[in-house]
Each structure stands twice: as structure tokens, then as C-alpha cells.
Design a protein around this motif. Structure first.
Motif: not given
Length: 233
Positions: A105-106, A152-153
Motif C-alpha cells: 500500500w501507499g 494511503t494509496d
């Protein structure tokens, strides 16, 4: 197989099953689904996904990170296309969806891979390929392959709304694709908007595969029509 600057979207391998089961068992990854999946359910989903590839030539691609990014490499989940045919005002429809492991992610992977899948959906189908809205294979897991995308992507690393050229020059030949998720899944909706999809609140629906009083029953629908200019290959 599809390629972007950092990712490869490919068919599934037996080695993907264990890490896929791990992400499907993660309550945080599955927080917008009724529940996490067991190993048997996760393996069954892989079987359905592969059957869809055999039937249509595309599906929910396994995603590899091929340009190592702060220790992230190898299999991270899926991004791709799946036919949906549960009873609703917009089905049958080809859905674009994604599900990534938490450690990925993120970093903008969902957006980057989704752009590649989006572009594939709108390229012309291979000669002799039938475009059907009534496939025999259902690739959904619990109620839809749309997935939670981490809050948070971001679009960091995505190629400004256009994917790197894939190996194939053919596609799914679609005029429209859709994406859906629970009303509360704003992170996934953000990815839908980043790849150009839009929502009409009149399209929102109650998912028929969930109990009427289920907290996730309220769904939103995003759509994207084929662009006026041909998608480059």
C-alpha cells in the motif's frame, strides 16, 4: 501479460496461492468485505480467476513488482477485469477491480496497474473473439471482486493516466467498464476517480448478494466509457 514501468500483470502461478491466501486472511485488507477468506476459499478464487482467463483471454491479473521499491518486490495481489452478472440495473458488466497486500500500500501500485487494465479493456478485441456479457465463469469471491484499497494509496509512479505499452496489441473491445465498492470505501473510490471513472448517485445500489441489513450492503457504482480517441497500444 501487461507491463507498466514498475509492474507486470500476468497469469497466476501455484506459488501465488500462499501469499494470496495471506492477504485474503488479513482483516485490514478485507475490511470492506463481509469477512476474510479461508485458505480453501482463497484457492477456489484463484481457480475461478484462471477459468476466466481460459474463457475470455483476460481476467484479474496477478501483479508482480519488477522494479524493487523500498523492499517491495514479487507478487503483491491482483488488478484486472471480471464480468459481473448478479441481478442489478447495470449488469452484465465488465468490472475493473484490485486487491493488494498491505505491505504494497501507499506506493501507487493499484492506480498504475488499473490504468493498464483500463486501457486493455478499451482496445479492440482479437479477431474472432466474441464480446459477451453472459459468461459462464463468475470470478467473484464473496460478493464482488472490487476490493479495499488502502487510504494511503496514491498515483505516485503511475504514468500520468496512461499505461506503458503491454505485450499484446489486442484488448477486451469494451465500450464501457464499471467499478463498484461499498459506500464507505473511499480509498477505492479514489483510485476509480484517478483512472477517469465517474459516479452518478442514481446508479448506487444495494448489493443483492448481501443481507438487506448488512452494514456493507450499500454500494456505489463508477463507470467509464471508451475514450473518443483510440487508446494507444
Amino acid at each position: 501479460m501487461l507491463r507498466t514501468s514498475r509492474l507486470v500483470l500476468r497469469r497466476w502461478r501455484d506459488a501465488d496461492r500462499a501469499p494470496f491466501a495471506a492477504l485474503n486472511a488479513d482483516p485490514e485488507v478485507m475490511r470492506f468485505f463481509p469477512r476474510p477468506l479461508t485458505r480453501a476459499e482463497s484457492d477456489m478464487m484463484v481457480e475461478r480467476i484462471e477459468a476466466s482467463f481460459d474463457e475470455h483471454g483476460y481476467g484479474l491479473w496477478a501483479v508482480d513488482v519488477v522494479q524493487a521499491d523500498a523492499g517491495v518486490s514479487g507478487f503483491i495481489g491482483f488488478v484486472g477485469l471480471a464480468w459481473q452478472r448478479f441481478p442489478a440495473h447495470f449488469t452484465p458488466a465488465l468490472e475493473i477491480g484490485w486487491r493488494l497486500a498491505r505491505h504494497a500500500w501507499g506506493r501507487g501500485y493499484a492506480s498504475e496497474a488499473a490504468v493498464a487494465a483500463r486501457d486493455f479493456a478499451f482496445r479492440p478485441a482479437a479477431a474472432g473473439t466474441a464480446i459477451t456479457g453472459t459468461p459462464s465463469t463468475d470470478t467473484s469471491s464473496t460478493f464482488t471482486p472490487s476490493t479495499d484499497t488502502p487510504a494511503t494509496d496514491t498515483l505516485a509512479g503511475a504514468a500520468a493516466g496512461t499505461a506503458a505499452a503491454p505485450d499484446e496489441t489486442w484488448g477486451a473491445g469494451m465500450d464501457e467498464i464499471v467499478s463498484m465498492t461499498t459506500r464507505t470505501n473511499e480509498p477505492s473510490q479514489a483510485v476509480m476517480r484517478r483512472i477517469g471513472m465517474t459516479r452518478d448517485p442514481a446508479d448506487d445500489f444495494r448489493h443483492p448478494n448481501l443481507e438487506p441489513n448488512h452494514p456493507l450492503v450499500e454500494h456505489v457504482l463508477y463507470r467509464l466509457r471508451r475514450p473518443a480517441a483510440p487508446v494507444s497500444s
